[in-house]
Design a protein around this motif. Structure first.
Motif, PDB file in Angstrom:
ATOM      1  N   VAL A  33      22.225  12.766 -36.118  1.00 36.19           N
ATOM      2  CA  VAL A  33      21.250  12.253 -35.379  1.00 36.19           C
ATOM      3  C   VAL A  33      20.787  13.358 -34.300  1.00 36.19           C
ATOM      4  N   GLU A  34      19.471  13.395 -34.136  1.00 34.30           N
ATOM      5  CA  GLU A  34      18.947  14.437 -33.081  1.00 34.30           C
ATOM      6  C   GLU A  34      18.418  13.445 -31.896  1.00 34.30           C
ATOM      7  N   VAL A  35      18.675  13.593 -30.708  1.00 34.76           N
ATOM      8  CA  VAL A  35      18.200  13.192 -29.376  1.00 34.76           C
ATOM      9  C   VAL A  35      17.911  14.145 -28.386  1.00 34.76           C
ATOM     10  N   ALA A  36      16.790  13.845 -27.934  1.00 31.20           N
ATOM     11  CA  ALA A  36      16.461  14.784 -26.661  1.00 31.20           C
ATOM     12  C   ALA A  36      17.453  14.561 -25.389  1.00 31.20           C
ATOM     13  N   ALA A  37      18.229  15.746 -25.076  1.00 30.76           N
ATOM     14  CA  ALA A  37      19.161  15.807 -24.073  1.00 30.76           C
ATOM     15  C   ALA A  37      18.728  14.979 -22.844  1.00 30.76           C
ATOM     16  N   ALA A  38      17.131  15.162 -22.385  1.00 30.37           N
ATOM     17  CA  ALA A  38      16.557  14.500 -21.206  1.00 30.37           C
ATOM     18  C   ALA A  38      16.703  12.818 -21.617  1.00 30.37           C
ATOM     19  N   ASP A  39      16.733  12.216 -22.617  1.00 28.28           N
ATOM     20  CA  ASP A  39      17.029  10.839 -22.927  1.00 28.28           C
ATOM     21  C   ASP A  39      18.496  10.077 -22.686  1.00 28.28           C
ATOM     22  N   VAL A  40      19.522  11.133 -22.416  1.00 25.73           N
ATOM     23  CA  VAL A  40      20.748  10.632 -22.078  1.00 25.73           C
ATOM     24  C   VAL A  40      21.015  10.751 -20.425  1.00 25.73           C
ATOM     25  N   PRO A  41      21.131   9.742 -19.801  1.00 26.89           N
ATOM     26  CA  PRO A  41      21.174   9.691 -18.348  1.00 26.89           C
ATOM     27  C   PRO A  41      22.408  10.224 -17.918  1.00 26.89           C
ATOM     28  N   VAL A  42      22.454  10.838 -16.748  1.00 30.64           N
ATOM     29  CA  VAL A  42      23.742  11.577 -16.134  1.00 30.64           C
ATOM     30  C   VAL A  42      24.493  10.146 -15.614  1.00 30.64           C
ATOM     31  N   GLY A  43      25.887  10.221 -15.969  1.00 33.95           N
ATOM     32  CA  GLY A  43      26.608   9.220 -15.410  1.00 33.95           C
ATOM     33  C   GLY A  43      26.763   7.949 -16.146  1.00 33.95           C
ATOM     34  N   SER A  44      25.966   8.096 -17.430  1.00 32.09           N
ATOM     35  CA  SER A  44      25.659   6.813 -18.350  1.00 32.09           C
ATOM     36  C   SER A  44      25.679   7.440 -19.579  1.00 32.09           C
ATOM     37  N   ALA A  45      25.184   6.442 -20.392  1.00 34.24           N
ATOM     38  CA  ALA A  45      25.105   6.720 -21.763  1.00 34.24           C
ATOM     39  C   ALA A  45      23.894   5.922 -22.562  1.00 34.24           C
ATOM     40  N   THR A  46      23.616   6.266 -23.866  1.00 30.28           N
ATOM     41  CA  THR A  46      22.419   5.755 -24.643  1.00 30.28           C
ATOM     42  C   THR A  46      23.047   5.235 -26.037  1.00 30.28           C
ATOM     43  N   ILE A  47      22.631   4.410 -26.528  1.00 30.47           N
ATOM     44  CA  ILE A  47      22.971   3.985 -28.068  1.00 30.47           C
ATOM     45  C   ILE A  47      22.035   4.463 -28.807  1.00 30.47           C
ATOM     46  N   PHE A  48      22.177   5.063 -29.839  1.00 31.86           N
ATOM     47  CA  PHE A  48      21.000   5.380 -30.875  1.00 31.86           C
ATOM     48  C   PHE A  48      21.410   5.790 -32.272  1.00 31.86           C
ATOM     49  N   ASP A  49      20.964   4.873 -33.281  1.00 32.78           N
ATOM     50  CA  ASP A  49      21.293   5.124 -34.460  1.00 32.78           C
ATOM     51  C   ASP A  49      22.805   5.242 -35.111  1.00 32.78           C
ATOM     52  N   GLY A  50      23.543   4.315 -34.244  1.00 33.14           N
ATOM     53  CA  GLY A  50      25.049   4.299 -34.697  1.00 33.14           C
ATOM     54  C   GLY A  50      25.909   5.128 -33.992  1.00 33.14           C
ATOM     55  N   PHE A  51      25.450   5.937 -32.822  1.00 35.99           N
ATOM     56  CA  PHE A  51      26.330   6.735 -32.063  1.00 35.99           C
ATOM     57  C   PHE A  51      26.008   6.227 -30.452  1.00 35.99           C
ATOM     58  N   HIS A  70      37.997  -2.468 -32.383  1.00 31.14           N
ATOM     59  CA  HIS A  70      38.776  -3.717 -32.496  1.00 31.14           C
ATOM     60  C   HIS A  70      38.512  -4.595 -33.754  1.00 31.14           C
ATOM     61  N   GLN A  71      37.403  -4.781 -34.134  1.00 31.60           N
ATOM     62  CA  GLN A  71      37.073  -5.488 -35.209  1.00 31.60           C
ATOM     63  C   GLN A  71      35.811  -4.886 -36.002  1.00 31.60           C
ATOM     64  N   ARG A  72      35.673  -3.728 -35.641  1.00 37.78           N
ATOM     65  CA  ARG A  72      34.464  -3.137 -36.425  1.00 37.78           C
ATOM     66  C   ARG A  72      33.036  -3.611 -35.880  1.00 37.78           C
ATOM     67  N   ASN A  73      32.818  -4.491 -35.113  1.00 36.18           N
ATOM     68  CA  ASN A  73      31.416  -4.932 -34.487  1.00 36.18           C
ATOM     69  C   ASN A  73      30.675  -3.811 -33.761  1.00 36.18           C
ATOM     70  N   PRO A  74      29.382  -3.728 -33.866  1.00 37.30           N
ATOM     71  CA  PRO A  74      28.650  -2.697 -32.883  1.00 37.30           C
ATOM     72  C   PRO A  74      28.847  -2.897 -31.511  1.00 37.30           C
ATOM     73  N   ILE A  75      28.759  -2.091 -30.670  1.00 40.86           N
ATOM     74  CA  ILE A  75      28.849  -1.886 -29.286  1.00 40.86           C
ATOM     75  C   ILE A  75      27.316  -1.924 -28.896  1.00 40.86           C
ATOM     76  N   THR A  86      29.985  -6.783 -27.079  1.00 45.75           N
ATOM     77  CA  THR A  86      29.811  -8.119 -26.672  1.00 45.75           C
ATOM     78  C   THR A  86      30.267  -9.462 -27.393  1.00 45.75           C
ATOM     79  N   TYR A  87      31.083  -8.563 -28.731  1.00 48.67           N
ATOM     80  CA  TYR A  87      31.709  -9.922 -29.514  1.00 48.67           C
ATOM     81  C   TYR A  87      32.900 -10.100 -29.066  1.00 48.67           C
ATOM     82  N   HIS A  88      33.818  -9.287 -28.251  1.00 49.05           N
ATOM     83  CA  HIS A  88      35.015  -9.880 -27.748  1.00 49.05           C
ATOM     84  C   HIS A  88      35.388  -9.216 -26.439  1.00 49.05           C
ATOM     85  N   ASP A  89      34.044  -8.892 -25.805  1.00 45.69           N
ATOM     86  CA  ASP A  89      34.263  -8.250 -24.324  1.00 45.69           C
ATOM     87  C   ASP A  89      35.122  -7.025 -24.175  1.00 45.69           C
ATOM     88  N   SER A  90      35.237  -6.314 -25.052  1.00 46.08           N
ATOM     89  CA  SER A  90      36.062  -5.211 -24.822  1.00 46.08           C
ATOM     90  C   SER A  90      35.142  -4.016 -24.169  1.00 46.08           C
TER      91      SER A  90
END
Length: 124
Positions: A33-51, A70-75, A86-90
């Motif tokens: 998956v290709e993402v612009a580095a500018a789209d990833v916030p400093v001190g945080s994260a982004t979820i994109f296409d399974g990553f 835990h049980q293979r649900n998506p974060i 959000t499935y089991h609050d991990s």
């Protein structure tokens, strides 16, 4: 008898080979998956296409599979320097993928991040 006759042994061998190829293709790694580095916030994260793609400190990028160990649900939730299933609050730390709280016992599965200029390429 035809030169290309199919006996039981050849049929089973062909079937097994076809099944094995399909199985291996299905179990292969997720595509990059290709993402612009500018789209990833400093001190945080982004979820994109399974990553989950994170930038815990400026210029340092890490990535993980979006699948909760835990049980293979998506974060699906990013909150500051953590992500939550959000499935089991991990809850997991974006810097190292470790479990912060919840029922999960295993850390996030790391992914590979390569940076070329302003673009990040992430793969399993």
């Amino acid at each position: 008898m035809s030169e290309f006759s199919c006996n039981r042994r050849m049929f089973l061998l062909g079937t097994a080979t076809t099944f094995a190829g399909a199985f291996l293709a299905a179990c292969g790694s997720e595509p990059a998956v290709e993402v612009a580095a500018a789209d990833v916030p400093v001190g945080s994260a982004t979820i994109f296409d399974g990553f989950i793609i994170a930038q815990p400190t400026e210029g340092t990028y890490v990535a993980y599979s979006q699948t909760c160990p835990h049980q293979r649900n998506p974060i699906t939730e990013v909150k500051g320097d953590t992500v939550r299933c959000t499935y089991h609050d991990s809850v997991f730390n974006i810097a190292d993928g470790s479990v912060v709280s919840g029922v999960a016992r295993d850390p996030l599965t790391p992914a590979t991040v390569e940076q070329e200029g302003d673009t990040l390429s992430v793969s399993s």
